[in-house]
Write a protein that holds these residues in place. Structure first.
Motif, PDB file in Angstrom:
ATOM      1  N   GLN A   1      -5.987   4.968   4.931  1.00 56.80           N
ATOM      2  CA  GLN A   1      -6.352   4.976   3.518  1.00 56.80           C
ATOM      3  C   GLN A   1      -5.210   5.505   2.657  1.00 56.80           C
ATOM      4  OE1 GLN A   1      -9.035   3.593   2.132  1.00 56.80           O
ATOM      5  NE2 GLN A   1      -8.187   4.099   0.133  1.00 56.80           N
ATOM      6  N   VAL A   2      -4.593   6.605   3.087  1.00 52.78           N
ATOM      7  CA  VAL A   2      -3.474   7.186   2.334  1.00 52.78           C
ATOM      8  C   VAL A   2      -2.328   6.173   2.239  1.00 52.78           C
ATOM      9  CG1 VAL A   2      -1.657   8.953   2.421  1.00 52.78           C
ATOM     10  CG2 VAL A   2      -4.049   9.588   2.825  1.00 52.78           C
TER      11      VAL A   2
ATOM     12  N   LYS B   1      -2.507   2.895   2.502  1.00 55.31           N
ATOM     13  CA  LYS B   1      -2.949   1.770   1.666  1.00 55.31           C
ATOM     14  C   LYS B   1      -2.805   2.130   0.195  1.00 55.31           C
ATOM     15  CE  LYS B   1      -6.981  -1.086   0.689  1.00 55.31           C
ATOM     16  NZ  LYS B   1      -8.413  -1.274   0.975  1.00 55.31           N
ATOM     17  N   GLU B   2      -3.254   3.310  -0.174  1.00 55.74           N
ATOM     18  CA  GLU B   2      -3.145   3.749  -1.567  1.00 55.74           C
ATOM     19  C   GLU B   2      -1.679   3.886  -1.978  1.00 55.74           C
ATOM     20  OE1 GLU B   2      -5.460   7.349  -1.715  1.00 55.74           O
ATOM     21  OE2 GLU B   2      -7.355   6.249  -1.460  1.00 55.74           O
ATOM     22  N   ARG B   3      -0.865   4.391  -1.088  1.00 51.15           N
ATOM     23  CA  ARG B   3       0.564   4.548  -1.378  1.00 51.15           C
ATOM     24  C   ARG B   3       1.209   3.187  -1.610  1.00 51.15           C
ATOM     25  NH1 ARG B   3       4.787   6.808   2.901  1.00 51.15           N
ATOM     26  NH2 ARG B   3       4.619   4.643   3.519  1.00 51.15           N
ATOM     27  N   ASP B   4       0.844   2.201  -0.769  1.00 54.48           N
ATOM     28  CA  ASP B   4       1.370   0.853  -0.931  1.00 54.48           C
ATOM     29  C   ASP B   4       0.917   0.237  -2.253  1.00 54.48           C
ATOM     30  OD1 ASP B   4       2.689   1.035   1.474  1.00 54.48           O
ATOM     31  OD2 ASP B   4       1.232  -0.161   2.590  1.00 54.48           O
ATOM     32  N   GLN B   5      -0.337   0.475  -2.633  1.00 57.65           N
ATOM     33  CA  GLN B   5      -0.865  -0.047  -3.902  1.00 57.65           C
ATOM     34  C   GLN B   5      -0.140   0.590  -5.085  1.00 57.65           C
ATOM     35  OE1 GLN B   5      -5.059   0.759  -3.478  1.00 57.65           O
ATOM     36  NE2 GLN B   5      -5.438  -1.188  -2.444  1.00 57.65           N
ATOM     37  N   ASP B   6       0.138   1.871  -4.991  1.00 57.54           N
ATOM     38  CA  ASP B   6       0.847   2.564  -6.062  1.00 57.54           C
ATOM     39  C   ASP B   6       2.272   2.056  -6.204  1.00 57.54           C
ATOM     40  OD1 ASP B   6      -1.393   4.071  -6.586  1.00 57.54           O
ATOM     41  OD2 ASP B   6      -0.678   5.877  -5.570  1.00 57.54           O
TER      42      ASP B   6
END
Length: 152
Positions: free
Chosen positions: A142-143, A145-150
């Motif tokens: 999850q971390v 994935k969120e980092r990639d989205q950011d």
């Protein structure tokens, strides 16, 4: 979350690496690499041919790593590759009879060590360890994935 002590992460890395080294040792004792052991035992456990893509996804290994492992399994006479009849762009990997025999033998050797190691824990502790590892794994995913989205 409270600030975590650096010592905690040092212990985590040491534990994680220690377990990885244990699997390297099991594989070496069976004349294989850790990745080779993992692919062979998954194919044995699955009892059906798997595509290289499925192996890569299931084991979270890069495609090139899976290709190299399968090259080695083929060279040893443990597996064959063929064109997937459902998708001609894809290759499926099938264990030979020798591969099935080795997969069973190596899988049993691996499980024997795992059972012996887990026997130091109660059933509840085993369930807790695995549950916490799953939670941590999903948290990492999850971390990231969120980092990639950011970053997008």
């Amino acid at each position: 979350m409270a600030r975590l002590d650096h010592d905690l992460f040092d212990r985590f890395y040491k534990s994680w690496r220690g377990i990885d080294i244990a699997y390297d040792k099991i594989a070496a004792d069976c004349g294989m690499t850790n990745n080779g052991m993992t692919v062979l035992t998954l194919l044995y456990k699955n009892r059906a041919p798997m595509s290289q893509h499925e192996l890569s996804q299931e084991l979270h290994l890069p495609r090139q790593t899976v290709t190299n492992v399968i090259d080695n399994l083929e060279a040893r006479g443990y597996a064959t590759r063929s064109i997937d009849p459902k998708d001609r762009r894809s290759r499926v990997v099938t264990l030979t009879e020798e591969g099935r025999i080795s997969g069973r033998r190596i899988g049993r050797a691996m499980r024997e060590v795992e059972i012996a190691a887990f026997s130091a824990l109660s059933v509840e502790e085993c369930q807790a360890v695995v549950g916490l590892m799953e939670t941590l794994w999903h948290s990492f995913a999850q971390v990231l994935k969120e980092r990639d989205q950011d970053a997008s």
